[in-house]
Design a protein around this motif. Structure first.
Motif, PDB file in Angstrom:
ATOM      1  N   ASP A 231      14.021  21.515  62.949  1.00 61.21           N
ATOM      2  CA  ASP A 231      13.780  22.486  64.021  1.00 61.21           C
ATOM      3  C   ASP A 231      13.962  23.915  63.491  1.00 61.21           C
TER       4      ASP A 231
ATOM      5  N   ARG B  86      14.257  26.622  65.038  1.00 56.31           N
ATOM      6  CA  ARG B  86      15.245  27.392  65.812  1.00 56.31           C
ATOM      7  C   ARG B  86      16.650  27.126  65.276  1.00 56.31           C
TER       8      ARG B  86
ATOM      9  N   GLU C  88      17.015  28.673  61.562  1.00 54.08           N
ATOM     10  CA  GLU C  88      16.800  30.117  61.478  1.00 54.08           C
ATOM     11  C   GLU C  88      17.976  30.839  60.821  1.00 54.08           C
TER      12      GLU C  88
ATOM     13  N   SER D  75      18.964  21.864  69.150  1.00 50.60           N
ATOM     14  CA  SER D  75      18.691  23.011  70.024  1.00 50.60           C
ATOM     15  C   SER D  75      18.654  22.660  71.506  1.00 50.60           C
TER      16      SER D  75
END
Length: 185
Positions: free
Chosen positions: A30, A32, A35, A104
């Motif tokens: 993922d 997100r 990051e 997330s």
């Protein structure tokens, strides 16, 4: 210490098993989540390799790496990767670094704090570590809030700490000492 199983009412930390690939891929794949991490999103093959590595290293003697799956008690759904790594170096150092990555769709539910709390309990109460520290991206304020909430003190910035595809990144360090942990319990 093998195998590790460490629980709270909301989560259990346990050893990774080969069938955790899909659960960890939901975290490490993922963008997100990754990051603020030191790597780009990972694919299935990379996650399979990561799990094989942590399964193998879990049996090392002495054990210095505790990479654990954080799962929900009802059904064992994997929601986070949790790591406590004993700092090697000077034998009197007696410290460990923690790291965590939460799926997330589970953000803002208090599970990140629960993962860190379990890692602190493992380090202080089972492994008798004196100092536990964690590093985060300067813009990852959510991780900063989680660590601060559990009594970890922001120590400062390690400049140019990680080389990423985008260039060098600083890290903000938080830590807590065993006597401070005792006071928060």
């Amino acid at each position: 210490m093998y195998p590790v199983t460490f629980s709270s009412p909301r989560l259990t930390l346990r050893e990774f098993v080969p069938t955790d690939v899909d659960g960890l891929l939901a975290i490490y794949g993922d963008p997100r989540v990754t990051e603020h991490m030191s790597f780009e999103p990972r694919n299935r093959e990379q996650v399979e390799g990561a799990i094989a590595g942590v399964v193998e290293s879990a049996r090392n003697e002495p054990r210095t790496d505790y990479s654990l799956a954080a799962v929900l008690p009802d059904g064992g759904e994997l929601v986070a990767y949790a790591r406590l790594s004993i700092d090697l170096g000077h034998p009197l150092q007696n410290s460990a670094q923690i790291g965590f990555a939460l799926r997330s769709d589970r953000w803002r539910q208090g599970l990140g704090a629960e993962v860190v709390r379990l890692l602190l309990r493992l380090g202080f109460e089972q492994l008798d570590v004196h100092r536990i520290w964690g590093a985060r991206s300067p813009v990852n304020e959510a991780s900063g809030r989680v660590m601060s909430k559990l009594g970890m003190v922001e120590e400062g910035v390690i400049r140019g700490h990680l080389k990423l595809a985008s260039g060098w990144r600083d890290s903000v360090v938080h830590s807590i000492l065993a006597p401070e942990w005792e006071q928060t319990r």
